[in-house]
Scaffold this active site. Structure first.
Site, PDB file in Angstrom:
ATOM      1  N   GLY A  31       0.879  -1.167  -0.367  1.00 45.28           N
ATOM      2  CA  GLY A  31      -0.067  -0.259  -0.054  1.00 45.28           C
ATOM      3  C   GLY A  31       0.891   1.075  -0.134  1.00 45.28           C
ATOM      4  N   LEU A  33       0.360   3.600  -2.233  1.00 47.95           N
ATOM      5  CA  LEU A  33       0.548   3.541  -3.944  1.00 47.95           C
ATOM      6  C   LEU A  33       1.761   4.594  -3.634  1.00 47.95           C
ATOM      7  CD1 LEU A  33      -2.797   1.057  -4.378  1.00 47.95           C
ATOM      8  CD2 LEU A  33       0.006   0.446  -3.789  1.00 47.95           C
ATOM      9  N   GLY A  36       5.293   3.688  -8.772  1.00 49.33           N
ATOM     10  CA  GLY A  36       5.873   3.090  -8.859  1.00 49.33           C
ATOM     11  C   GLY A  36       4.841   1.793  -8.917  1.00 49.33           C
ATOM     12  N   HIS A  37       3.729   1.264  -7.356  1.00 48.67           N
ATOM     13  CA  HIS A  37       2.942   0.597  -7.610  1.00 48.67           C
ATOM     14  C   HIS A  37       2.857   0.476  -9.005  1.00 48.67           C
ATOM     15  CE1 HIS A  37       3.808   1.618  -3.338  1.00 48.67           C
ATOM     16  NE2 HIS A  37       4.738   0.142  -3.669  1.00 48.67           N
ATOM     17  N   GLN A  61       7.694  -9.246   7.939  1.00 45.43           N
ATOM     18  CA  GLN A  61       9.210  -9.452   7.324  1.00 45.43           C
ATOM     19  C   GLN A  61       9.647  -7.667   8.347  1.00 45.43           C
ATOM     20  OE1 GLN A  61       6.689  -8.730   3.591  1.00 45.43           O
ATOM     21  NE2 GLN A  61       7.723  -6.401   3.602  1.00 45.43           N
ATOM     22  N   GLY A 147       8.150  -5.276  -8.705  1.00 40.36           N
ATOM     23  CA  GLY A 147       9.275  -4.220  -9.736  1.00 40.36           C
ATOM     24  C   GLY A 147      11.379  -4.418  -8.612  1.00 40.36           C
ATOM     25  N   GLN A 148      12.149  -3.808 -10.313  1.00 42.83           N
ATOM     26  CA  GLN A 148      13.031  -3.996  -9.545  1.00 42.83           C
ATOM     27  C   GLN A 148      13.529  -3.266  -8.679  1.00 42.83           C
ATOM     28  OE1 GLN A 148      15.211  -3.374 -13.468  1.00 42.83           O
ATOM     29  NE2 GLN A 148      14.084  -5.776 -14.431  1.00 42.83           N
ATOM     30  N   VAL A 176      10.391   2.573 -11.261  1.00 46.02           N
ATOM     31  CA  VAL A 176       9.940   4.764 -11.623  1.00 46.02           C
ATOM     32  C   VAL A 176      10.204   4.846 -10.126  1.00 46.02           C
ATOM     33  CG1 VAL A 176       8.106   5.583 -12.091  1.00 46.02           C
ATOM     34  CG2 VAL A 176       8.218   3.169 -12.723  1.00 46.02           C
ATOM     35  N   SER A 185       9.038   5.992  -3.609  1.00 43.76           N
ATOM     36  CA  SER A 185       9.303   3.994  -2.552  1.00 43.76           C
ATOM     37  C   SER A 185       7.879   5.495  -1.553  1.00 43.76           C
ATOM     38  CB  SER A 185      10.577   4.623  -1.391  1.00 43.76           C
ATOM     39  OG  SER A 185      10.913   4.015  -0.559  1.00 43.76           O
TER      40      SER A 185
HETATM   41  P1  AMP Z   1       6.030  -2.127  -1.519  1.00 42.98           P
HETATM   42  O1  AMP Z   1       4.809  -1.677  -1.422  1.00 42.98           O
HETATM   43  O2  AMP Z   1       7.331  -1.781  -1.153  1.00 42.98           O
HETATM   44  O3  AMP Z   1       6.000  -4.009  -0.632  1.00 42.98           O
HETATM   45  O4  AMP Z   1       6.076  -2.290  -3.301  1.00 42.98           O
HETATM   46  C1  AMP Z   1       5.092  -3.326  -3.950  1.00 42.98           C
HETATM   47  C2  AMP Z   1       5.933  -3.743  -5.458  1.00 42.98           C
HETATM   48  O5  AMP Z   1       6.420  -2.390  -5.971  1.00 42.98           O
HETATM   49  C3  AMP Z   1       7.245  -4.546  -4.800  1.00 42.98           C
HETATM   50  O6  AMP Z   1       7.616  -5.591  -6.118  1.00 42.98           O
HETATM   51  C4  AMP Z   1       8.137  -3.473  -5.356  1.00 42.98           C
HETATM   52  O7  AMP Z   1       9.721  -4.203  -6.078  1.00 42.98           O
HETATM   53  C5  AMP Z   1       7.421  -2.851  -6.440  1.00 42.98           C
HETATM   54  N1  AMP Z   1       8.105  -0.741  -6.999  1.00 42.98           N
HETATM   55  C6  AMP Z   1       8.015  -0.527  -5.145  1.00 42.98           C
HETATM   56  N2  AMP Z   1       8.625   0.774  -5.341  1.00 42.98           N
HETATM   57  C7  AMP Z   1       8.755   0.928  -6.835  1.00 42.98           C
HETATM   58  C8  AMP Z   1       9.216   1.638  -7.956  1.00 42.98           C
HETATM   59  N3  AMP Z   1       9.549   2.859  -7.679  1.00 42.98           N
HETATM   60  N4  AMP Z   1       9.174   1.319  -9.463  1.00 42.98           N
HETATM   61  C9  AMP Z   1       9.083   0.226  -9.635  1.00 42.98           C
HETATM   62  N5  AMP Z   1       8.242  -0.934  -8.425  1.00 42.98           N
HETATM   63  C10 AMP Z   1       8.612  -0.272  -7.171  1.00 42.98           C
END
Ligand code: AMP
Length: 287
Positions: A31, A33, A36-37, A61, A147-148, A176, A185
């Site tokens: 969440g 969001l 990137g998400h 985690q 995401g990478q 992104v 982030s």
């Molecule tokens: P999170 O909510 O931080 O657990 O992220 C959920 C998904 O979004 C994960 O696969 C992350 O790698 C991806 N993600 C987070 N930030 C970015 C970003 N800036 N660009 C691409 N993917 C992202």
């Protein structure tokens, strides 16, 4: 858009769609969001008939001194974004729904979980692989998007899927960034104006590493030293790692003669940020 808290109900919807022969995509998130998400979600919408997003801040985690309690939770705004994109299903379980009081089964993460984040966040990937495996059972999609930005997580999930013969395709999506290079982030919202400037040091260090490689530098130690200097000069409060490793095994390397990746984890004030950039010897194209 269906918003579902109950795992059995979520499974039933997905199962129904699968039986109609529809291709299902899943985007697991915690969440808060951002674009990137949403880019992962847009990719799922393009490639699949049905797109599901999970929103769950996974307690297992987070370490005992990490930011689980204060992690941003913006469910209503998140749902608005997903509704606009026409996502089909959002799975929003409560912690008790995924971890009832008698929960005690955890998955042992693969070898690639040991270095880097594994060293600095003991138990982190045990929580990640356990929750992701649960999500894959509750939402047995054909493909799941990661995401990478969290490159080690993507690697660990790929290894888990391979090792456990899971019938799931894993797609990695490019990081992104903000226009100035800062990787998007959910934790960026913790940053003060000055910390936001310092945080740019991560991107500067990674970009410099790539430039050094493009200019012919092959000694990993030289590039790592430069990355550390840039981070310190930018004002990073502490550096967990700023290193270059083999892109497949995530093991340390001395020379850049294989596909590799530069990764950074550093604190800016109290906020721990991570970022990375692919590095290749010039014979192979940069991605
Ligand atoms: P999170 O909510 O931080 O657990 O992220 C959920 C998904 O979004 C994960 O696969 C992350 O790698 C991806 N993600 C987070 N930030 C970015 C970003 N800036 N660009 C691409 N993917 C992202």
């Amino acid at each position: 858009m269906k918003v579902i808290e109950n795992p059995h109900e979520a499974f039933a919807h997905i199962d129904h769609w699968k039986k109609q022969g529809l291709r299902i995509g899943l985007v697991p998130t915690m969440g808060a969001l951002h674009q990137g998400h949403l880019t992962l979600v847009e990719r799922s919408l393009q490639e699949c008939d049905i797109s599901a997003v999970s929103i769950f801040v996974n307690p297992t985690q987070f370490g005992p001194h990490e930011d689980f309690a204060k992690y941003p939770r913006t469910l209503e705004v998140d749902l608005d974004h997903l509704r606009k994109l026409k996502v089909d299903l959002v799975f929003t379980p409560s912690p008790a729904q995924l971890y009832p009081p008698d929960f005690s089964t955890f998955l042992e993460p693969p070898r690639s979980a040991q270095p880097l984040e594994g060293e600095f966040r003991p138990g982190h990937f045990r929580g990640v692989v356990t929750v992701v495996l649960k999500l894959f059972h509750i939402i047995p999609a054909h493909v799941s998007y990661f995401g990478q930005k969290d490159f080690q997580q993507l690697t660990v999930i790929r290894h888990m899927v391979e090792d456990l013969n899971l019938p799931m395709r894993i797609e990695g999506c490019e990081t992104v960034r903000e226009p100035d290079g800062l990787a998007m982030s959910s934790r960026n919202r913790y940053l003060s104006t000055s910390a936001r400037q310092t945080a740019l040091g991560l991107w500067r260090a990674l970009s410099d590493a790539r430039t050094m490689v493009e200019q012919g530098e092959r000694e990993v130690a030289q590039i790592e030293a430069r990355m550390a200097t840039i981070l310190q000069t930018a004002g990073a409060d502490s550096i967990d790692y700023a290193c270059i490793v083999d892109r497949n095994t995530l093991q340390p390397i001395d020379r850049l003669d294989q596909p590799s990746i530069a990764l950074i984890a550093a604190y800016v004030e109290q906020t721990r940020l991570i970022d990375n950039l692919m590095l290749d010897p010039p014979e192979t194209p940069l991605s």
